[in-house]
Scaffold this active site. Structure first.
Site, PDB file in Angstrom:
ATOM      1  N   ASP A 299      -2.939 -10.720  -2.378  1.00 26.80           N
ATOM      2  CA  ASP A 299      -3.440 -10.189  -1.105  1.00 26.80           C
ATOM      3  C   ASP A 299      -4.906  -9.786  -1.310  1.00 26.80           C
ATOM      4  O   ASP A 299      -5.308  -9.413  -2.407  1.00 26.80           O
ATOM      5  CB  ASP A 299      -2.601  -8.959  -0.719  1.00 26.80           C
ATOM      6  CG  ASP A 299      -2.895  -8.451   0.684  1.00 26.80           C
ATOM      7  OD1 ASP A 299      -2.119  -8.776   1.601  1.00 26.80           O
ATOM      8  OD2 ASP A 299      -3.898  -7.726   0.863  1.00 26.80           O
TER       9      ASP A 299
ATOM     10  N   HIS B 100       0.822  -1.229   0.000  1.00 23.85           N
ATOM     11  CA  HIS B 100       0.000   0.000   0.000  1.00 23.85           C
ATOM     12  C   HIS B 100       0.848   1.268   0.000  1.00 23.85           C
ATOM     13  O   HIS B 100       0.317   2.361  -0.197  1.00 23.85           O
ATOM     14  CB  HIS B 100      -0.934   0.025   1.217  1.00 23.85           C
ATOM     15  CG  HIS B 100      -1.961  -1.063   1.221  1.00 23.85           C
ATOM     16  ND1 HIS B 100      -2.850  -1.244   0.182  1.00 23.85           N
ATOM     17  CD2 HIS B 100      -2.241  -2.041   2.136  1.00 23.85           C
ATOM     18  CE1 HIS B 100      -3.638  -2.285   0.460  1.00 23.85           C
ATOM     19  NE2 HIS B 100      -3.284  -2.795   1.626  1.00 23.85           N
TER      20      HIS B 100
END
Ligand code: ZN
Length: 307
Positions: free
Chosen positions: A163, A126
């Site tokens: 993910d 992220h």
């Protein structure tokens, strides 16, 4: 096959708060499961170095690297964003996690191992060019990819990100780079609420609805990822290996089981064998149910080790 297992003791010392799901116990649970299942003994274990500022600056803005270094606290916690905090050892942990991706790249590109798994934290996918987000400070997989391109002159790199959350930081860093393809499955709508509407020839974003199971993932891999990867013909494959799409994960709502991580890894190995001389660098991202995480990683690593 020789599989490297790369970690560092400092990855156990990054603590956001006592009850945070992104905890050092994740690393311990994985290592214990690998030992108990007789897998660890067959891995080539390496200690991760720290990534240098030069290596980080290939994907992060120099001012952002300075900003993170300056914020690193002597005691207590410094909050970087709504979900991410740094304690006294967090900088060292995240530098070693990025360094693991660099070492994995060196080992795989120099043929010293067949593939590598980086067992590190905090996660990275992220983190954007100039921002932390979602437990991530630096984007380790991006640091590894950029190292492969700069150091080994590879032409095309594919990243497979399974993910449960979209790898929005990785997309941010590579979206305008035709040398890098990102193949990302993720729960939608869900955090980080990005990527679901930004598909391009090299950003193969496949949003999946809540409760999606192995069958739906298999369709995404076979019908979306495989044609794109066969067209792209990567020289090396990186894996943002998050295990939070597991049915037991407390943070998300998908229905993958341990066996699904075996076929996903087999899929990646087949593509790597066909196009990339088998080169795979996998790096731990999410996965917050300790037992499920440890079992799923064991499946992933044991398939990586198979010939
Ligand atoms: Zn995640």
């Amino acid at each position: 096959m020789t599989t490297a297992f790369i970690t560092h003791p400092d990855t156990l010392l990054h603590i956001m708060d006592g009850n945070h799901p992104e905890s050092p116990a994740r690393i311990t649970a994985i290592k214990n499961a690998l030992v108990k299942q007789g897998i660890y003994q067959h891995l080539a274990v390496y200690e991760a170095p720290t990534a240098s500022d030069t290596q980080l600056a290939r994907v992060h803005h120099p001012d952002y690297i300075k900003h993170i270094r300056a914020l690193s606290p002597k005691a207590g916690l410094v909050r970087l964003d709504a979900d991410t905090a740094m304690g006294p050892m967090s900088l060292s942990a995240t530098l070693h996690a990025s360094g693991a991706a660099v070492l994995a790249t060196d080992l795989v590109m120099q043929g010293k191992v067949d593939n590598a798994f980086c067992c590190v934290r905090p996660p990275g996918h992220h983190a954007g060019r100039a921002n932390s987000a979602g437990f991530c400070i630096f984007n380790h997989i991006a640091v590894g990819v950029a190292h492969a391109i700069a150091q080994y002159k590879v032409q095309r790199v594919a990243i497979i990100d399974f993910d449960v959350h979209h790898g929005d930081g990785t997309e941010d860093i590579f979206k305008n780079n035709p040398q890098v393809m990102l193949c990302s499955t993720f729960q939608h709508p869900f955090y980080p609420h990005r990527g679901f509407d930004t598909r391009t020839a090299t950003m193969i974003n496949v949003p999946l609805p809540v409760n999606a199971d192995g069958k739906q993932y298999q369709q995404a891999f076979d019908h979306e990822f495989l044609p794109a990867l066969n067209r792209f013909k990567p020289d090396i494959i990186y894996v943002s290996a998050g295990f939070d799409a597991h049915v037991d994960d407390p943070l998300a709502g998908m229905h993958l089981i341990n066996e699904d991580y075996a076929w996903i890894t087999t899929f990646i190995k087949q593509v790597a064998k066909q196009h990339a001389q088998g080169r795979i660098v996998s790096l731990l991202e999410g996965g917050y149910h300790l037992h499920a995480l440890a079992q799923a990683v064991s499946k992933h690593v044991s398939v990586m080790m198979q010939t």
